[in-house]
Design an enzyme around this catalytic site. Structure first.
Site, mmCIF file in Angstrom:
data_model
loop_
_atom_site.group_PDB
_atom_site.id
_atom_site.type_symbol
_atom_site.label_atom_id
_atom_site.label_comp_id
_atom_site.label_asym_id
_atom_site.label_seq_id
_atom_site.Cartn_x
_atom_site.Cartn_y
_atom_site.Cartn_z
ATOM 1 N N LYS A 182 0.931 -1.233 0.045
ATOM 2 C CA LYS A 182 0.008 -0.094 0.078
ATOM 3 C C LYS A 182 0.844 1.120 -0.010
ATOM 4 C CE LYS A 182 -3.634 -2.391 2.109
ATOM 5 N NZ LYS A 182 -4.639 -2.906 3.596
ATOM 6 N N GLN A 239 -4.401 -1.725 9.710
ATOM 7 C CA GLN A 239 -4.469 -3.001 9.201
ATOM 8 C C GLN A 239 -5.050 -3.957 9.921
ATOM 9 O OE1 GLN A 239 -3.620 -3.588 6.004
ATOM 10 N NE2 GLN A 239 -4.118 -5.818 6.177
ATOM 11 N N ASP A 261 -11.370 2.585 4.427
ATOM 12 C CA ASP A 261 -11.519 1.183 4.467
ATOM 13 C C ASP A 261 -13.101 1.019 4.198
ATOM 14 O OD1 ASP A 261 -9.587 -0.710 4.434
ATOM 15 O OD2 ASP A 261 -8.975 -0.384 6.298
HETATM 16 N N1 GUN Z 1 -6.970 -7.031 6.133
HETATM 17 C C1 GUN Z 1 -7.268 -7.645 5.173
HETATM 18 N N2 GUN Z 1 -8.085 -6.953 4.237
HETATM 19 C C2 GUN Z 1 -8.223 -5.677 4.871
HETATM 20 C C3 GUN Z 1 -8.561 -4.433 4.296
HETATM 21 O O1 GUN Z 1 -9.385 -4.217 3.373
HETATM 22 N N3 GUN Z 1 -8.487 -3.523 5.171
HETATM 23 C C4 GUN Z 1 -7.713 -3.588 6.463
HETATM 24 N N4 GUN Z 1 -7.741 -2.257 7.194
HETATM 25 N N5 GUN Z 1 -7.248 -4.497 6.755
HETATM 26 C C5 GUN Z 1 -7.384 -5.728 6.105
#
Ligand code: GUN
Length: 296
Positions: free
Chosen positions: A56, A100, A123
């Site tokens: 990311k 995350q 998110d």
């Molecule tokens: N862990 C797995 N997928 C995601 C996501 O889309 N966002 C976040 N914050 N954590 C994740």
């Protein structure tokens, strides 16, 4: 058994198309003095999470976004993390915040998400954004993986309108928001959606009635050829590490779909890796740019 092979849906190529549009929009924002900024917070050192956070951050840099990567120790308390979120909420250079998932056990993840400024919740996990998804309000943020799945389908010219979509899995991150997104009343929605999960009876009979199956159940190679009808479209959201001594890392990545057998029955299918994964990151970038635009 026929010897046809499904069309591969190339998530990397479709993500590149998304980036072409995003680069233009980022340039327009920069001309107005705004550099979209994303903060990604990782607590602890889960290796898979660390890899996602790295990708990311890397993509932000490639697009010329302002990127803040906060790597906090496993011992970080809930209160400390809550305070960091407060700082990011107040930071005008940050338009999007993401913590995350999963976080360590001692952190109340739902409470952390509720502490986000919903305008920075790229998110789409904050209750205000969940409500906007239910209410078909386009000002909200939709979770990145569901958005990526929808975009894969539309870019591949697979008709969602009127199709029977069966979603395997009911998670907050994928299954539930995807079901809501694909049943929205618009041309990229209008699906007949069925959600099945680990407790569903007659699961195979239901998935076999689908035009489009989305596997997001978090179990390696769960979806077999017997679960899909000839000619169905299969989208694999799973990313599972399975031990593999022959691989130099000691593991390999497989999806929630038994790719070999299902690809001989489906009309189109996403690979793992290289399917949904790159689209999730592209949609995170897109949501960050949207947050920056909406901040004007
Ligand atoms: N862990 C797995 N997928 C995601 C996501 O889309 N966002 C976040 N914050 N954590 C994740």
């Amino acid at each position: 058994m026929t010897n046809k092979v499904a069309k591969l849906i190339d998530g990397r190529a479709i993500a590149e198309k998304v980036y072409v549009d995003l680069r233009r929009e980022i340039a327009e924002l920069k001309a107005k003095g705004v550099i979209p900024g994303l903060a990604v917070v990782l607590v602890g050192d889960n290796p898979a999470s660390r890899a996602y956070v790295r990708s990311k951050d890397k993509m932000c840099r490639e697009l010329g976004l302002h990127s803040v990567k906060l790597e906090l120790p496993e011992s970080t308390t809930h209160t400390e993390l809550r305070a960091r979120v407060g700082e990011l909420n107040a930071d005008s250079r940050i338009h999007g915040i993401l913590v995350q998932s999963p976080t360590p056990e001692h952190i109340d993840e739902a409470a952390i998400v509720r502490a986000f400024d919903p305008r920075k919740d790229v998110d789409g996990f904050h209750p205000e954004n969940v409500a906007k998804l239910v209410l078909d309000d386009p000002s909200g943020f939709v979770p990145c993986t569901p958005l990526g799945v929808q975009r894969l389908l539309t870019e591949t010219k697979i008709e969602i309108d009127g199709a029977h979509v069966v979603v395997l899995g009911r998670s907050m991150i994928v299954g539930k928001p995807l079901a809501l997104l694909l049943m929205q009343k618009n041309k990229n929605g209008n699906a007949t959606v069925t959600v099945v999960h680990s407790r569903s009876r007659n699961l195979a009979a239901i998935t076999r009635s689908a035009d489009i199956v989305v596997a997001a159940i978090g179990r390696a190679e769960f979806l077999k050829a017997d679960h899909v009808r000839e000619g169905a479209v299969v989208i694999d959201v799973g990313i599972n590490r399975v031990e593999d001594a022959a691989n130099e890392r000691g593991y390999r990545l497989v999806g929630d779909v038994a790719f070999g057998e299902v690809s001989r029955k489906a009309s189109a299918i996403t690979p793992v890796p290289g399917g949904v994964g790159p689209m999730t990151i592209a949609m995170l970038m897109s949501n960050t740019v949207k947050a920056a635009r909406q901040s004007l």
